[in-house]
Design a protein around this motif. Structure first.
Motif, PDB file in Angstrom:
ATOM      1  N   ILE A  18      -7.637  -3.057   3.458  1.00  0.00           N
ATOM      2  CA  ILE A  18      -8.244  -3.268   4.776  1.00  0.00           C
ATOM      3  C   ILE A  18      -7.168  -3.158   5.848  1.00  0.00           C
ATOM      4  CG2 ILE A  18      -9.498  -4.900   6.250  1.00  0.00           C
ATOM      5  CD1 ILE A  18     -10.776  -6.058   3.767  1.00  0.00           C
ATOM      6  N   TYR A  19      -7.445  -2.346   6.868  1.00  0.00           N
ATOM      7  CA  TYR A  19      -6.467  -2.164   7.944  1.00  0.00           C
ATOM      8  C   TYR A  19      -7.183  -1.844   9.253  1.00  0.00           C
ATOM      9  CZ  TYR A  19      -7.190   2.917   7.552  1.00  0.00           C
ATOM     10  OH  TYR A  19      -7.747   4.174   7.542  1.00  0.00           O
ATOM     11  N   ALA A  32     -14.353   5.093   2.170  1.00  0.00           N
ATOM     12  CA  ALA A  32     -14.026   4.050   3.142  1.00  0.00           C
ATOM     13  C   ALA A  32     -15.309   3.554   3.795  1.00  0.00           C
ATOM     14  CB  ALA A  32     -13.064   4.578   4.204  1.00  0.00           C
ATOM     15  N   HIS A  68       0.830  -1.204   0.000  1.00  0.00           N
ATOM     16  CA  HIS A  68       0.000   0.000   0.000  1.00  0.00           C
ATOM     17  C   HIS A  68       0.865   1.254   0.000  1.00  0.00           C
ATOM     18  CE1 HIS A  68      -3.239   2.770   0.920  1.00  0.00           C
ATOM     19  NE2 HIS A  68      -2.572   3.187   1.984  1.00  0.00           N
ATOM     20  N   TRP A  94     -11.851  -2.137  12.022  1.00  0.00           N
ATOM     21  CA  TRP A  94     -11.231  -2.448  10.732  1.00  0.00           C
ATOM     22  C   TRP A  94     -11.922  -1.621   9.654  1.00  0.00           C
ATOM     23  CZ3 TRP A  94      -7.127  -5.816   9.911  1.00  0.00           C
ATOM     24  CH2 TRP A  94      -6.716  -6.559  11.026  1.00  0.00           C
ATOM     25  N   LYS A 103     -12.082  -0.519   5.408  1.00  0.00           N
ATOM     26  CA  LYS A 103     -11.737  -0.846   4.021  1.00  0.00           C
ATOM     27  C   LYS A 103     -11.810   0.440   3.215  1.00  0.00           C
ATOM     28  CE  LYS A 103     -14.497  -3.252   1.232  1.00  0.00           C
ATOM     29  NZ  LYS A 103     -15.135  -4.403   0.546  1.00  0.00           N
ATOM     30  N   THR A 104     -10.746   0.755   2.510  1.00  0.00           N
ATOM     31  CA  THR A 104     -10.690   2.038   1.821  1.00  0.00           C
ATOM     32  C   THR A 104     -10.128   1.900   0.415  1.00  0.00           C
ATOM     33  OG1 THR A 104      -9.860   4.315   2.013  1.00  0.00           O
ATOM     34  CG2 THR A 104      -8.383   2.560   2.736  1.00  0.00           C
ATOM     35  N   SER A 105     -10.552   2.805  -0.448  1.00  0.00           N
ATOM     36  CA  SER A 105     -10.052   2.887  -1.820  1.00  0.00           C
ATOM     37  C   SER A 105      -9.830   4.356  -2.155  1.00  0.00           C
ATOM     38  CB  SER A 105     -11.056   2.283  -2.807  1.00  0.00           C
ATOM     39  OG  SER A 105     -11.303   0.928  -2.541  1.00  0.00           O
ATOM     40  N   ASP A 136      -9.774  -1.301  -2.009  1.00  0.00           N
ATOM     41  CA  ASP A 136     -10.125  -2.307  -1.004  1.00  0.00           C
ATOM     42  C   ASP A 136      -8.970  -2.668  -0.072  1.00  0.00           C
ATOM     43  OD1 ASP A 136     -12.608  -2.319  -2.205  1.00  0.00           O
ATOM     44  OD2 ASP A 136     -12.163  -4.023  -3.484  1.00  0.00           O
ATOM     45  N   ALA A 147     -15.238  -2.145   8.047  1.00  0.00           N
ATOM     46  CA  ALA A 147     -15.143  -3.551   7.622  1.00  0.00           C
ATOM     47  C   ALA A 147     -14.996  -4.495   8.803  1.00  0.00           C
ATOM     48  CB  ALA A 147     -13.962  -3.720   6.674  1.00  0.00           C
TER      49      ALA A 147
END
Length: 202
Positions: free
Chosen positions: A125-126, A158, A111, A136, A138-140, A123, A161
């Motif tokens: 996820i962190y 985001a 990333h 958690w 999830k982002t794009s 997508d 998640a």
């Protein structure tokens, strides 16, 4: 033309494409906020140093943290270092990509390299540690540039998640239990076969 006519999103559309649609539609702030809520997440923007400079108000409704809390921080700075805990997680923690330290480190490195090259990402996820605890995300995102071509930062979306990650953990745990029971059943059958064979030989 109505907002729904200007911005039409299919269920299959990726979050990165949603960003481009929202930006191209040039929606006013109020409509953009409604659009963010409709996606089940929030919009964000970072500067050239990858520090958050904007988040839609929907972030607070989704994860319980005000937009201002994120400002001035990078994604890496708000990320959490999560270790598997509990009797079940200790058994399967290393079996999921979310709990394996090596896999997580590799995903973070990929990333960071992508954003250093100013490439779109999808997508990711962190875990994030905020005032309300660990969640958690999830982002794009897509890179943005000034008219002169100079890199200006990222814009993206985001979602929370956490439920997905917990579901994945339960799935892995169920698979492990199934494997254990299958091995126990196989061992039992082999034992019965050996007993039967011994009796037959007598």
């Amino acid at each position: 033309m109505s907002i729904s006519a200007q911005v039409k999103i299919s269920d299959e559309m990726s979050t990165s494409k949603q960003v481009k649609v929202a930006r191209s539609a040039q929606l006013p702030a109020e409509s953009l906020e409604r659009y963010a809520l409709a996606t089940g997440g929030w919009f964000w923007e970072t500067d050239a140093q990858h520090r958050f400079v904007y988040m839609s108000a929907s972030v607070e409704r989704c994860v319980g943290v005000a937009p201002q809390w994120h400002y001035g921080k990078t994604r890496e700075q708000i990320a959490a270092e999560v270790k598997p805990t509990g009797p079940d997680v200790l058994d399967y923690g290393s079996r999921t990509r979310f709990d394996d330290p090596k896999l997580r480190a590799l995903e973070w490195e990929k990333h960071k390299q992508a954003i250093q090259r100013h490439e779109p990402f999808a997508d990711f996820i962190y875990p994030r540690r905020g005032p309300s605890g660990v969640q958690w995300l999830k982002t794009s995102g897509s890179p943005i540039f000034h008219k002169n071509g100079r890199f200006a930062g990222y814009q993206g979306v985001a979602i929370d998640a956490t439920a997905f990650v917990e579901s994945e953990r339960r799935r892995v745990r169920a698979e492990m239990l199934l494997e254990e029971r299958s091995e126990e059943h196989t061992s039992e059958l082999q034992s019965q076969f050996r007993i039967s064979y011994a009796v037959f030989c007598l």
